[in-house]
Write a protein that holds these residues in place. Structure first.
Motif, short mmCIF file in Angstrom:
data_model
loop_
_atom_site.label_atom_id
_atom_site.label_comp_id
_atom_site.label_asym_id
_atom_site.label_seq_id
_atom_site.Cartn_x
_atom_site.Cartn_y
_atom_site.Cartn_z
N ALA A 133 0.94 -1.25 0.08
CA ALA A 133 0.08 0.01 -0.01
C ALA A 133 0.62 1.23 0.13
N ALA A 140 -7.80 4.61 6.81
CA ALA A 140 -6.39 4.49 6.62
C ALA A 140 -5.63 5.14 7.65
N PRO A 141 -4.56 4.67 8.58
CA PRO A 141 -3.84 5.33 9.54
C PRO A 141 -3.13 6.67 9.13
N ALA A 142 -3.37 7.67 10.04
CA ALA A 142 -2.63 8.67 9.51
C ALA A 142 -1.16 8.63 9.36
N ALA A 182 0.38 6.05 8.30
CA ALA A 182 0.66 5.57 6.97
C ALA A 182 0.80 6.57 5.96
#
Lengths: 471, 245
Positions: free
Chosen positions: A348, A434-436, A438
């Motif tokens: 990703a 989505a994790p910040a 990431a």
């Protein structure tokens, strides 16, 4: 007045950007006035003054470049539904942008004039009163027309360039086969799905635009008029460069400009920027010219202002070609970076980082190329001055600072512009969960990849460019 | 704090929220049972989106509680809520918010990849879901090359691919024409039922609400039993025209 009101209500960061434009404009104005002061002090040596004036072109160019970049990012003058609702289309907003730019740059020019007069000793009451009175010919009367002309140079150039680069482009409705819904709707269509369209919350309009714009024949007469705000590289010069590099369609022949060059419609993938081979060729040519010219030792030299002689004219020409090559190669290299980043079985992180970099190659690559060119030039200059001629004049330092600062700030502004353009997608990713961290890692990965490619490249070019100059 | 009933996968009590002072929700309570499809209906501006955002943990309600599987959501930190959203919830926007740079299958596989799945596994799952939703042929196209309904189906696939416990669909078919709307909704509900996914569906369309097991009506930010809006009267202010002219 509208420009003032829109400018007044802006966010502090936007004000900061405008203030930076003012500072850059003040610096350039001051350099121009100093050239005038030199001319006044040395009335029988016009060549030296003209040379100083010519050297002011570099800070002038970077200041204008920065001002245009700031004008493009200015949220107050972007087309938006709130203003479109009261009939303020891209045409009027272009005027507002130009006026805002003119305001900040004129303010800078006034500051430059004040400082100049102060250093001459015409204005008193502050420290450094008349500190440079002898250098700036304080005993002579300052010619008003010349002063005004020089001071108007930055505001005029900056606002005209802003207006040119932000003008709404596209064919008129009568040329475009008379679309039913008039120029305003056409304009909205041109913006695509990127901007939320109040009349069509579903974004079907953008979909149609994407379909037609990227159909088999974008130049067919049935295609709607396409209005574009700004070019990819954020100024007219970059567009000219892009045209040179692609060598295909010319805007003045009346054909529709490349739809792929519009950074505000990122629904369709942009093709790879084609400037890389040209950039490499020009870069190599510049280095070759420099090497060749330096063989003749100190030929009739072009003096750098600041009291010390620079290299011969050929070497300077080589430098210019090298810088141009770096600027031309910037977008292509950035695209290449993105391609490599997402190449082999990406996860990703690499997928997002690489694809976004490919998409933003034009927007980011050009200012990045400029920064690299400036960095390599600075490196070469530092090498020269650290060698046999350690003395650097204050004006040279000011000019170098201006050029470097403007280039770096333009890059930062372009990065901000890219971030704003992607805000919707980022919000959608965050809604997905989505994790910040990431997303931050993606941004870091992009920056790291760019640095890994452009850093060594700049260093190599700078080393090669500095080689003939070192004694 | 009262523990929620056991059979509710999602339970909210007294949700009250205002956007910068403009009231959006006022004391809304509801429970969502496991595996059911719950429609939240109401006209535009009745607080459906705010309710869904509160339930899914994107928004912290100013008052009230949200419980998911007997865990309080309203007391979680932002990071925990983010993980909850990623691992247990799915979300469908009214507009297909796909990442324009990625192809359809990459978009669908993205939630799995973000959870740490391998690329191959994520791709297989994504392609399967695209096949199931009749957009298998678009897997390698980018969003700009897809029709609007196809994009929306890709979004549905993206929401379903991670097998969420609860799927929040905020007017998933609003921008579509009626034929496509029915198709997308039927595929969505069928997929949810066959996989036992709870769906909270916001809609202003009674036909869409008819596909759900149960309907909760909102009006002006409050929960109401039935919505009886007064019929629009004759055009106001216009003088009645007389036939004798």
């Amino acid at each position: 007045m509208l420009a003032l009101r829109l400018a007044r209500g802006a966010h502090p960061v936007v004000h900061l950007r405008r203030a930076l434009v003012t500072v850059a404009s003040a610096g350039t104005g001051f350099l121009l006035l100093c050239a005038l002061g030199h001319a006044l002090a040395h009335p029988y040596a016009p060549a030296g003054s003209a040379l100083r004036l010519a050297w002011c072109a570099v800070p002038l160019a970077t200041t204008v470049y920065f001002a245009v970049a700031v004008a493009r990012t200015d949220p107050g003058t972007r087309p938006r539904p709130g203003l479109a609702a009261i009939g303020l289309g891209p045409g009027r907003l272009m005027a507002v942008s130009a006026v805002t730019t003119a305001l900040s740059t004129t303010l800078g020019s006034m500051l430059a004039l004040l400082f100049f007069l102060h250093l001459r000793g015409d204005l008193t009451g502050l420290p450094f009163d008349g500190h440079a009175a002898d250098v700036l010919a304080a005993d002579r009367h300052l010619p008003v027309p010349a002063t005004l002309t020089l001071l108007a140079l930055v505001p005029a150039t900056a606002s005209v360039t802003t207006a040119l680069s932000l003008r709404p482009r596209g064919r008129r409705p009568e040329d475009a086969g008379r679309t039913a819904d008039g120029p305003k709707a056409v304009w909205r269509r041109g913006r695509g799905t990127r901007e939320k369209d109040p009349a069509h919350p579903g974004g079907t309009d953008g979909r149609q635009a994407g379909q037609r714009d990227h159909g088999e024949d974008p130049d067919s007469s049935g295609a709607p008029a396409r209005a574009r705000r700004g070019s990819t590289g954020s100024h007219a010069l970059s567009e000219a460069l892009a045209l040179c590099s692609s060598g295909t369609s010319a805007p003045w022949t009346g054909t529709v400009p490349d739809p792929e060059q519009d950074p505000y419609r990122s629904t369709a993938p942009q093709p790879a920027p084609g400037g890389l081979p040209w950039g490499v060729a020009v870069l190599a040519a510049g280095l070759a010219v420099e090497m060749y010219a330096s063989r003749y030792g100190t030929a009739p030299g072009l003096a750098l202002p600041g009291g010390s002689a620079g290299g011969p004219a050929g070497v300077l020409g080589g430098w210019v070609l090298t810088a141009l090559g770096l600027i031309l190669a910037g977008p292509g290299l950035t695209h290449l970076c993105g391609q490599v980043l997402q190449a082999v079985r990406p996860g990703a992180l690499r997928l997002l980082a690489g694809r976004v970099l490919q998409e933003e190659a034009r927007r980011i690559g050009r200012p990045l190329g400029v920064v690299c060119a400036v960095a390599s030039g600075t490196y070469a200059m530092a090498t020269v001055y650290s060698g046999a001629r350690p003395h650097v004049g204050p004006l040279t330092t000011l000019g170098a600072l201006l050029v470097t600062g403007c280039a770096v700030l333009t890059l930062a502004t372009a990065a901000l512009e890219a971030r704003n353009a992607r805000a919707e997608t980022t919000a959608a990713l965050l809604r997905l969960g989505a994790p910040a961290t990431a997303l931050r890692a993606v941004a870091l990965l992009r920056a790291g990849a760019l640095f890994a490619v452009f850093g060594p490249l700049t260093w190599t070019v700078a080393e090669l460019a500095a080689t003939p100059l070192t004694p | 704090m009262v523990a929620p009933p056991d059979n509710d996968v999602l339970w909210a009590r007294g949700l009250t929220h205002a956007h910068d002072g403009s009231p959006a929700l006022h004391s809304v309570s509801l429970g969502v049972r496991d595996g059911e499809i719950l429609a939240v209906s109401g006209p535009r501006g009745s607080g459906k989106t705010t309710l869904l955002r509160c339930l899914s943990g994107q928004l912290l309600p100013q008052e009230g509680e949200v419980w998911f599987n007997s865990t309080p959501v309203h007391t979680m930190g932002p990071l925990t809520r983010e993980r909850l959203r990623r691992d247990r919830f799915g979300w469908i926007d009214p507009e297909p918010a796909l990442v324009p740079e990625l192809t359809a299958w990459e978009n669908v596989a993205l939630p799995l990849m973000l959870r740490g799945f391998g690329r191959r596994a994520a791709k297989t799952a994504a392609l399967e879901w695209l096949q199931r939703l009749d957009v298998g042929g678009c897997a390698r196209k980018r969003p700009y090359a897809l029709l609007h309904s196809e994009r929306q189906r890709v979004v549905v696939a993206r929401a379903l691919v991670g097998s969420p416990t609860v799927l929040f669909a905020d007017e998933p078919t609003a921008p579509l024409h009626r034929a496509e709307r029915g198709h997308v909704l039927r595929t969505l509900t069928a997929a949810a039922r066959s996989h036992g996914i709870t769906v909270v569906l916001a809609t202003h369309d009674p036909e869409t609400a008819a596909l759900a097991d149960r309907t909760v009506s909102l009006l002006d930010g409050r929960r109401v039993r039935t919505v009886h809006l007064p019929q629009p009267a004759e055009t106001e202010g216009r003088a009645a025209c007389s036939l004798s002219v």
